[in-house]
Design a protein around this motif. Structure first.
Motif, PDB file in Angstrom:
ATOM      1  N   VAL A 184      -6.514  65.428 -14.658  1.00  0.00           N
ATOM      2  CA  VAL A 184      -6.281  66.866 -14.685  1.00  0.00           C
ATOM      3  C   VAL A 184      -4.782  67.116 -14.823  1.00  0.00           C
ATOM      4  CG1 VAL A 184      -6.562  69.035 -13.428  1.00  0.00           C
ATOM      5  CG2 VAL A 184      -8.329  67.251 -13.264  1.00  0.00           C
ATOM      6  N   ILE A 185      -4.433  67.961 -15.795  1.00  0.00           N
ATOM      7  CA  ILE A 185      -3.041  68.364 -15.995  1.00  0.00           C
ATOM      8  C   ILE A 185      -2.985  69.886 -15.950  1.00  0.00           C
ATOM      9  CG2 ILE A 185      -2.398  66.276 -17.258  1.00  0.00           C
ATOM     10  CD1 ILE A 185      -2.668  67.855 -19.874  1.00  0.00           C
ATOM     11  N   ARG A 186      -1.826  70.401 -15.493  1.00  0.00           N
ATOM     12  CA  ARG A 186      -1.684  71.850 -15.312  1.00  0.00           C
ATOM     13  C   ARG A 186      -0.326  72.338 -15.819  1.00  0.00           C
ATOM     14  NH1 ARG A 186      -5.656  73.768 -11.919  1.00  0.00           N
ATOM     15  NH2 ARG A 186      -6.522  72.281 -10.455  1.00  0.00           N
ATOM     16  N   ASN A 187      -0.344  73.598 -16.184  1.00  0.00           N
ATOM     17  CA  ASN A 187       0.884  74.336 -16.445  1.00  0.00           C
ATOM     18  C   ASN A 187       0.650  75.723 -15.855  1.00  0.00           C
ATOM     19  OD1 ASN A 187       2.977  75.902 -17.396  1.00  0.00           O
ATOM     20  ND2 ASN A 187       3.072  74.876 -19.375  1.00  0.00           N
ATOM     21  N   HIS A 188       1.150  75.935 -14.656  1.00  0.00           N
ATOM     22  CA  HIS A 188       0.921  77.154 -13.880  1.00  0.00           C
ATOM     23  C   HIS A 188      -0.581  77.384 -13.752  1.00  0.00           C
ATOM     24  CE1 HIS A 188       5.189  77.981 -13.616  1.00  0.00           C
ATOM     25  NE2 HIS A 188       5.264  77.669 -14.898  1.00  0.00           N
ATOM     26  N   GLY A 189      -1.118  78.480 -14.270  1.00  0.00           N
ATOM     27  CA  GLY A 189      -2.535  78.784 -14.103  1.00  0.00           C
ATOM     28  C   GLY A 189      -3.452  78.108 -15.109  1.00  0.00           C
ATOM     29  N   ALA A 190      -2.904  77.410 -16.094  1.00  0.00           N
ATOM     30  CA  ALA A 190      -3.727  76.739 -17.103  1.00  0.00           C
ATOM     31  C   ALA A 190      -3.997  75.302 -16.679  1.00  0.00           C
ATOM     32  CB  ALA A 190      -3.019  76.753 -18.454  1.00  0.00           C
ATOM     33  N   SER A 191      -5.248  74.876 -16.840  1.00  0.00           N
ATOM     34  CA  SER A 191      -5.638  73.532 -16.428  1.00  0.00           C
ATOM     35  C   SER A 191      -6.505  72.889 -17.500  1.00  0.00           C
ATOM     36  CB  SER A 191      -6.407  73.618 -15.100  1.00  0.00           C
ATOM     37  OG  SER A 191      -6.784  72.336 -14.670  1.00  0.00           O
ATOM     38  N   LEU A 192      -6.184  71.642 -17.825  1.00  0.00           N
ATOM     39  CA  LEU A 192      -6.975  70.855 -18.764  1.00  0.00           C
ATOM     40  C   LEU A 192      -7.474  69.600 -18.050  1.00  0.00           C
ATOM     41  CD1 LEU A 192      -4.666  70.919 -21.925  1.00  0.00           C
ATOM     42  CD2 LEU A 192      -6.593  72.421 -21.400  1.00  0.00           C
ATOM     43  N   SER A 193      -8.716  69.231 -18.330  1.00  0.00           N
ATOM     44  CA  SER A 193      -9.280  67.978 -17.824  1.00  0.00           C
ATOM     45  C   SER A 193      -9.392  67.038 -19.014  1.00  0.00           C
ATOM     46  CB  SER A 193     -10.660  68.210 -17.207  1.00  0.00           C
ATOM     47  OG  SER A 193     -10.546  68.970 -16.025  1.00  0.00           O
ATOM     48  N   LEU A 194      -8.561  65.998 -19.017  1.00  0.00           N
ATOM     49  CA  LEU A 194      -8.538  65.049 -20.127  1.00  0.00           C
ATOM     50  C   LEU A 194      -9.580  63.964 -19.893  1.00  0.00           C
ATOM     51  CD1 LEU A 194      -4.675  64.587 -20.525  1.00  0.00           C
ATOM     52  CD2 LEU A 194      -6.172  66.202 -21.726  1.00  0.00           C
ATOM     53  N   PHE A 195     -10.529  63.842 -20.820  1.00  0.00           N
ATOM     54  CA  PHE A 195     -11.568  62.818 -20.766  1.00  0.00           C
ATOM     55  C   PHE A 195     -11.377  61.870 -21.934  1.00  0.00           C
ATOM     56  CE2 PHE A 195     -13.587  66.258 -18.456  1.00  0.00           C
ATOM     57  CZ  PHE A 195     -14.346  65.624 -17.493  1.00  0.00           C
ATOM     58  N   LEU A 196     -11.619  60.586 -21.699  1.00  0.00           N
ATOM     59  CA  LEU A 196     -11.590  59.620 -22.781  1.00  0.00           C
ATOM     60  C   LEU A 196     -12.802  59.854 -23.675  1.00  0.00           C
ATOM     61  CD1 LEU A 196     -10.086  57.209 -23.944  1.00  0.00           C
ATOM     62  CD2 LEU A 196     -11.528  55.737 -22.537  1.00  0.00           C
ATOM     63  N   ARG A 197     -12.564  60.057 -24.959  1.00  0.00           N
ATOM     64  CA  ARG A 197     -13.663  60.299 -25.890  1.00  0.00           C
ATOM     65  C   ARG A 197     -14.422  58.993 -26.087  1.00  0.00           C
ATOM     66  NH1 ARG A 197     -11.600  62.739 -30.661  1.00  0.00           N
ATOM     67  NH2 ARG A 197     -12.007  64.712 -29.654  1.00  0.00           N
ATOM     68  N   LYS A 198     -15.700  59.049 -25.813  1.00  0.00           N
ATOM     69  CA  LYS A 198     -16.569  57.897 -26.039  1.00  0.00           C
ATOM     70  C   LYS A 198     -17.502  58.240 -27.183  1.00  0.00           C
ATOM     71  CE  LYS A 198     -16.041  56.479 -21.284  1.00  0.00           C
ATOM     72  NZ  LYS A 198     -16.551  56.534 -19.969  1.00  0.00           N
ATOM     73  N   SER A 199     -18.475  59.081 -26.917  1.00  0.00           N
ATOM     74  CA  SER A 199     -19.410  59.463 -27.976  1.00  0.00           C
ATOM     75  C   SER A 199     -19.382  60.963 -28.237  1.00  0.00           C
ATOM     76  CB  SER A 199     -20.831  59.031 -27.587  1.00  0.00           C
ATOM     77  OG  SER A 199     -21.230  59.686 -26.402  1.00  0.00           O
ATOM     78  N   GLN A 200     -18.504  61.692 -27.542  1.00  0.00           N
ATOM     79  CA  GLN A 200     -18.448  63.138 -27.723  1.00  0.00           C
ATOM     80  C   GLN A 200     -17.806  63.475 -29.062  1.00  0.00           C
ATOM     81  OE1 GLN A 200     -16.977  61.561 -25.192  1.00  0.00           O
ATOM     82  NE2 GLN A 200     -17.992  62.171 -23.334  1.00  0.00           N
ATOM     83  N   HIS A 201     -18.377  64.444 -29.726  1.00  0.00           N
ATOM     84  CA  HIS A 201     -17.755  64.974 -30.933  1.00  0.00           C
ATOM     85  C   HIS A 201     -16.595  65.861 -30.486  1.00  0.00           C
ATOM     86  CE1 HIS A 201     -20.905  63.476 -33.494  1.00  0.00           C
ATOM     87  NE2 HIS A 201     -21.794  63.945 -32.649  1.00  0.00           N
ATOM     88  N   PRO A 202     -15.630  66.085 -31.339  1.00  0.00           N
ATOM     89  CA  PRO A 202     -14.561  67.009 -30.959  1.00  0.00           C
ATOM     90  C   PRO A 202     -15.158  68.322 -30.472  1.00  0.00           C
ATOM     91  CG  PRO A 202     -14.011  65.914 -32.985  1.00  0.00           C
ATOM     92  CD  PRO A 202     -15.443  65.526 -32.668  1.00  0.00           C
TER      93      PRO A 202
END
Length: 130
Positions: A46-64
């Motif tokens: 999980v990375i953040r910039n103030h109120g924005a948050s992204l959960s970075l997952f390693l792409r395995k079989s997920q399409h973009p």
């Protein structure tokens, strides 16, 4: 059900370390150390910039693509589950040890997560749905 805000967005990446560096250099995100244990257990970084948050997952079989996660109070989970059942929408519930999330898809197959960090209250409310 009242949504408080967009809580985070899932981003599927080829390399988590490079993605974290890119989001830091380009958009000013930094690692959320309080949630790093999730990554150590095989979950997202999980990375953040103030109120924005992204959960970075390693792409395995997920399409973009992404998952939009809405943050709610625990009581909203009690409203959401009956609505999903009433409309015959398949869903799953996940206990993340600090939060509880309900996952489902919209009519166009977009992934939706509704999450609460009112963990104890949410766990108590979920007992009535088991």
């Amino acid at each position: 059900m009242k949504i408080d805000k967009i809580d985070h967005i899932h981003v599927y990446v080829e390399n988590i370390e490079l993605a974290e560096q890119w989001y830091k250099a380009i958009l000013g995100f930094s690692r959320d150390e309080s949630l790093f244990f999730w990554f150590e257990q095989g979950g997202p970084r999980v990375i953040r910039n103030h109120g924005a948050s992204l959960s970075l997952f390693l792409r395995k079989s997920q399409h973009p693509g992404h998952t939009v996660a809405f943050r709610v109070a625990a009581r909203s989970i009690s409203e959401l589950i009956p609505a999903l059942r009433q409309h015959n929408i398949p869903f799953s519930v996940s206990d993340h040890e600090v939060s509880v999330s309900v996952y489902f898809r919209d009519l166009s197959d977009n992934k939706i997560e509704v999450t609460t960090y009112d963990y104890i209250n949410a766990k108590q409310r979920l007992v009535s749905f088991v």
